[in-house]
Design an enzyme around this catalytic site. Structure first.
Site, PDB file in Angstrom:
ATOM      1  N   ARG A  82     -45.278  35.715  30.420  1.00 50.57           N
ATOM      2  CA  ARG A  82     -45.873  36.818  29.654  1.00 50.57           C
ATOM      3  C   ARG A  82     -47.011  36.321  28.774  1.00 50.57           C
ATOM      4  O   ARG A  82     -48.025  36.991  28.601  1.00 50.57           O
ATOM      5  CB  ARG A  82     -44.784  37.503  28.820  1.00 50.57           C
ATOM      6  CG  ARG A  82     -45.226  38.816  28.225  1.00 50.57           C
ATOM      7  CD  ARG A  82     -44.052  39.599  27.672  1.00 50.57           C
ATOM      8  NE  ARG A  82     -43.414  38.906  26.555  1.00 50.57           N
ATOM      9  CZ  ARG A  82     -42.287  39.314  25.965  1.00 50.57           C
ATOM     10  NH1 ARG A  82     -41.672  40.414  26.385  1.00 50.57           N
ATOM     11  NH2 ARG A  82     -41.764  38.644  24.963  1.00 50.57           N
ATOM     12  N   LYS A 184     -48.690  40.754  24.365  1.00 52.73           N
ATOM     13  CA  LYS A 184     -48.109  40.450  23.055  1.00 52.73           C
ATOM     14  C   LYS A 184     -49.188  39.792  22.202  1.00 52.73           C
ATOM     15  O   LYS A 184     -49.371  38.576  22.226  1.00 52.73           O
ATOM     16  CB  LYS A 184     -46.884  39.528  23.231  1.00 52.73           C
ATOM     17  CG  LYS A 184     -45.803  39.793  22.194  1.00 52.73           C
ATOM     18  CD  LYS A 184     -44.483  39.175  22.590  1.00 52.73           C
ATOM     19  CE  LYS A 184     -43.478  39.309  21.466  1.00 52.73           C
ATOM     20  NZ  LYS A 184     -42.933  40.663  21.302  1.00 52.73           N
ATOM     21  N   GLU A 220     -42.964  53.358  23.056  1.00 52.41           N
ATOM     22  CA  GLU A 220     -42.004  52.422  22.463  1.00 52.41           C
ATOM     23  C   GLU A 220     -42.139  52.454  20.951  1.00 52.41           C
ATOM     24  O   GLU A 220     -42.851  53.305  20.425  1.00 52.41           O
ATOM     25  CB  GLU A 220     -42.213  51.010  23.017  1.00 52.41           C
ATOM     26  CG  GLU A 220     -43.586  50.411  22.773  1.00 52.41           C
ATOM     27  CD  GLU A 220     -43.665  48.933  23.171  1.00 52.41           C
ATOM     28  OE1 GLU A 220     -42.690  48.194  22.977  1.00 52.41           O
ATOM     29  OE2 GLU A 220     -44.720  48.537  23.677  1.00 52.41           O
TER      30      GLU A 220
HETATM   31  C1  PLP Z   1     -41.916  41.508  21.704  1.00 55.72           C
HETATM   32  C2  PLP Z   1     -41.980  42.984  21.859  1.00 55.72           C
HETATM   33  C3  PLP Z   1     -40.936  43.725  22.437  1.00 55.72           C
HETATM   34  C4  PLP Z   1     -39.613  43.107  22.822  1.00 55.72           C
HETATM   35  O1  PLP Z   1     -39.719  42.179  23.838  1.00 55.72           O
HETATM   36  P1  PLP Z   1     -38.571  41.105  24.115  1.00 55.72           P
HETATM   37  O2  PLP Z   1     -39.137  40.248  25.161  1.00 55.72           O
HETATM   38  O3  PLP Z   1     -37.380  41.852  24.562  1.00 55.72           O
HETATM   39  O4  PLP Z   1     -38.324  40.406  22.810  1.00 55.72           O
HETATM   40  C5  PLP Z   1     -41.116  45.086  22.614  1.00 55.72           C
HETATM   41  N1  PLP Z   1     -42.254  45.701  22.229  1.00 55.72           N
HETATM   42  C6  PLP Z   1     -43.274  45.027  21.657  1.00 55.72           C
HETATM   43  C7  PLP Z   1     -44.490  45.765  21.252  1.00 55.72           C
HETATM   44  C8  PLP Z   1     -43.174  43.649  21.465  1.00 55.72           C
HETATM   45  O5  PLP Z   1     -44.190  42.991  20.890  1.00 55.72           O
END
Ligand code: PLP
Length: 341
Positions: A82, A184, A220
């Site tokens: 990722r 991210k 989300e």
């Molecule tokens: C990090 C993150 C998540 C959760 O991801 P995981 O890999 O399950 O920790 C969900 N939404 C956003 C915007 C994130 O930055």
């Protein structure tokens, strides 16, 4: 190895400096060998690309102690992949996946004294990140980068018991349709800060973001993906190009299908249908799943049947199974548990 004298049961979620961090520098088109250092300070130009144009991406995962006393991390190869996707979208050099996993392993091993004991619910949070470090004033990607990994011990997310969240439908957008919501990057968090401060001031725990184009579909929260359960026990999770592909959510889908025999639908979820769901949870590394008890849409209150005191039954099964897999109490799928020592 002697553990640090930390009150594991009462740890919160704040930064605590640990002894070692990993650093590798990118210059003249290549990453250097990299290694562990003790200095926690980053020294960069006042005009570094990260400071002026937010060229930075990050990851988050946890190390913890399993029932049989091993220190492990959960699917770090997916964090590595990722971060590659995130880096490519911001025109940053890729930090190779095998080196990423090695850097995480080295950093956790060096800070093993900070990995909380089994049963405490506390974990060692791991933060890999990368940023453009040389001076850039005209808008362009940096030429030099730093990749770092630090760790910090954090407490049990549900310390004091599970408290279902109250969230609101947010009038601000998190991510544009063809933007950066799926990577991210710190920039996605910078623009969520006002929305979360405003939500907290008004008594809500989190924001439910809608799709920016039509404002009809659920995306989300600021840092976790949604997982819903229908009244006939189907797990439903929103599909969109502008949500971050949560590793926890992807793992829970596998658990739902393969361990619990549940039907899973990954599809567009309309705000209109939320009132028909039986359960709602937020998935991410920090909590695994945090249950939502109430969703407020501009004065209209939607109460999830699971209530304000406990996780819904399906959410709880998902939570117990995935945390059981992580802690070594339930057999894990091949490759999910990365043993550090
Ligand atoms: C990090 C993150 C998540 C959760 O991801 P995981 O890999 O399950 O920790 C969900 N939404 C956003 C915007 C994130 O930055």
């Amino acid at each position: 190895m002697e553990k640090k004298n930390i009150d594991w049961e009462n740890l919160g979620f704040g930064y605590i400096k640990t002894d070692y961090r990993y650093v590798s520098d990118y210059k003249n088109g290549a990453w250097n060998e990299g290694g562990l250092i003790e200095d926690d300070k980053v020294v960069i130009s006042e005009c570094a690309c990260v400071l002026q144009y937010a060229q930075t991406v990050f990851e988050g995962l946890k190390a913890y102690t399993t029932e049989d006393g091993r220190i492990v991390t959960f699917r770090p190869d997916l964090n590595a992949e990722r971060m590659i996707q995130s880096a490519e979208r911001l025109e940053m050099p890729v930090f190779p996946a095998d080196r990423f996993v090695d850097a995480v392993t080295q950093t956790v091993k060096a800070n093993a004294a900070y990995v909380p004991p089994y049963g405490s619910g506390a974990t060692l949070y791991i933060r890999p990140y990368m940023f453009g470090s040389n001076a850039v004033i005209g808008v362009k990607p940096a030429d030099e980068y730093q990749f770092r990994v630090f760790t910090t011990p954090v407490g049990h997310y549900f310390k004091g018991g599970v408290k279902p969240l109250t969230i609101r439908v947010c009038d601000f957008d998190r991510a544009a349709p063809h933007g950066t919501g799926h990577i991210k990057a710190g920039l996605n968090y910078a623009m969520s800060l006002h929305a979360i401060v405003d939500a907290h001031q008004k008594g809500y725990d989190e924001n439910m973001y809608l799709d920016a184009a039509t404002r009809k579909k659920v995306e989300e929260t600021g840092g976790a993906n949604f997982l819903f359960v229908t009244k006939d026990n189907t797990v439903v999770t929103p599909k969109s190009n502008s949500i971050l592909p949560s590793i926890t959510r992807r793992s829970l889908i596998h658990v739902a299908e393969e361990y619990l025999g549940l039907k899973v639908e990954e599809r567009e979820v309309y705000l209109d249908e939320v009132e028909d769901f039986a359960e709602c949870g937020l998935c991410g590394t920090a909590a695994v799943i945090s249950p939502v008890g109430k969703i407020v849409d501009h004065g209209k209150e939607i109460f999830l049947p699971s209530g304000m005191h406990e996780m819904g039954p399906v959410t709880k099964k998902l939570y117990d199974t995935l945390t059981g897999i992580q802690m070594g109490r339930i057999e894990a799928p091949e490759g999910w548990i990365h043993v550090i020592e």
